[in-house]
Design a protein around this motif. Structure first.
Motif, PDB file in Angstrom:
ATOM      1  N   LEU A   1       0.156  42.221 -21.909  1.00 27.96           N
ATOM      2  CA  LEU A   1       1.495  41.966 -21.388  1.00 27.96           C
ATOM      3  C   LEU A   1       2.338  43.228 -21.467  1.00 27.96           C
ATOM      4  O   LEU A   1       2.349  43.918 -22.485  1.00 27.96           O
ATOM      5  CB  LEU A   1       2.191  40.874 -22.197  1.00 27.96           C
ATOM      6  N   ASN A   2       3.027  43.527 -20.396  1.00 27.58           N
ATOM      7  CA  ASN A   2       3.966  44.636 -20.354  1.00 27.58           C
ATOM      8  C   ASN A   2       5.318  44.051 -19.961  1.00 27.58           C
ATOM      9  O   ASN A   2       5.453  43.506 -18.862  1.00 27.58           O
ATOM     10  CB  ASN A   2       3.497  45.686 -19.342  1.00 27.58           C
ATOM     11  N   HIS A   3       6.284  44.100 -20.859  1.00 23.63           N
ATOM     12  CA  HIS A   3       7.595  43.469 -20.661  1.00 23.63           C
ATOM     13  C   HIS A   3       7.432  41.973 -20.399  1.00 23.63           C
ATOM     14  O   HIS A   3       8.038  41.408 -19.493  1.00 23.63           O
ATOM     15  CB  HIS A   3       8.380  44.146 -19.532  1.00 23.63           C
ATOM     16  N   ASN A   4       6.552  41.350 -21.180  1.00 25.16           N
ATOM     17  CA  ASN A   4       6.281  39.907 -21.118  1.00 25.16           C
ATOM     18  C   ASN A   4       5.672  39.447 -19.798  1.00 25.16           C
ATOM     19  O   ASN A   4       5.715  38.255 -19.480  1.00 25.16           O
ATOM     20  CB  ASN A   4       7.535  39.083 -21.435  1.00 25.16           C
ATOM     21  N   LYS A   5       5.104  40.362 -19.030  1.00 23.04           N
ATOM     22  CA  LYS A   5       4.439  40.005 -17.784  1.00 23.04           C
ATOM     23  C   LYS A   5       3.004  40.513 -17.845  1.00 23.04           C
ATOM     24  O   LYS A   5       2.744  41.617 -18.326  1.00 23.04           O
ATOM     25  CB  LYS A   5       5.148  40.628 -16.572  1.00 23.04           C
ATOM     26  N   PRO A   6       2.043  39.718 -17.357  1.00 23.82           N
ATOM     27  CA  PRO A   6       0.651  40.180 -17.347  1.00 23.82           C
ATOM     28  C   PRO A   6       0.524  41.478 -16.547  1.00 23.82           C
ATOM     29  O   PRO A   6       1.063  41.599 -15.446  1.00 23.82           O
ATOM     30  CB  PRO A   6      -0.101  39.052 -16.644  1.00 23.82           C
ATOM     31  N   SER A   7      -0.138  42.475 -17.133  1.00 25.54           N
ATOM     32  CA  SER A   7      -0.293  43.747 -16.427  1.00 25.54           C
ATOM     33  C   SER A   7      -1.745  44.185 -16.315  1.00 25.54           C
ATOM     34  O   SER A   7      -2.084  44.965 -15.441  1.00 25.54           O
ATOM     35  CB  SER A   7       0.528  44.847 -17.111  1.00 25.54           C
ATOM     36  N   ALA A   8      -2.612  43.680 -17.196  1.00 26.61           N
ATOM     37  CA  ALA A   8      -4.024  44.061 -17.150  1.00 26.61           C
ATOM     38  C   ALA A   8      -4.839  43.062 -17.956  1.00 26.61           C
ATOM     39  O   ALA A   8      -4.294  42.294 -18.748  1.00 26.61           O
ATOM     40  CB  ALA A   8      -4.209  45.464 -17.715  1.00 26.61           C
ATOM     41  N   VAL A   9      -6.140  43.095 -17.715  1.00 22.73           N
ATOM     42  CA  VAL A   9      -7.066  42.267 -18.473  1.00 22.73           C
ATOM     43  C   VAL A   9      -8.149  43.179 -19.010  1.00 22.73           C
ATOM     44  O   VAL A   9      -8.670  44.030 -18.279  1.00 22.73           O
ATOM     45  CB  VAL A   9      -7.698  41.164 -17.591  1.00 22.73           C
TER      46      VAL A   9
END
Length: 91
Positions: free
Chosen positions: A34-42
């Motif tokens: 999570l980046n800034h509470n948003k999914p950004s990578a797996v």
């Protein structure tokens, strides 16, 4: 992974950066960063990635077989450039 709780699946990216060695050593299932509470990578274990890659390759082979069968049954089928074909698959 579906049975895991949300807390065990997601990792804040700042925490991941601080403890990357620990997370990579303990990685057994896919994790969402999570980046800034948003999914950004797996991130996934390498073996899981290779299995996913194999599945994608097999699916592409099946799509190619379908196209070949269609062309064999219809001699008037227009030529499709390989780039156009893969673009139509979203690859």
């Amino acid at each position: 992974m579906i049975a895991e709780s949300f807390e065990n699946i997601v990792i804040p990216i700042t925490d991941f950066k601080k403890h990357i060695g620990k997370y990579l050593k303990e990685l057994t299932n896919a994790k969402i960063l999570l980046n800034h509470n948003k999914p950004s990578a797996v991130i996934v274990p390498y073996e899981q990635f290779k299995a996913m890659e194999s599945i994608v390759e097999k699916q592409l082979d099946l799509e190619l077989i379908k196209v070949m069968e269609q062309r064999l049954n219809d001699p008037n089928t227009k030529y499709v450039d390989s780039d156009e074909f893969f673009e139509s698959l979203g690859v």
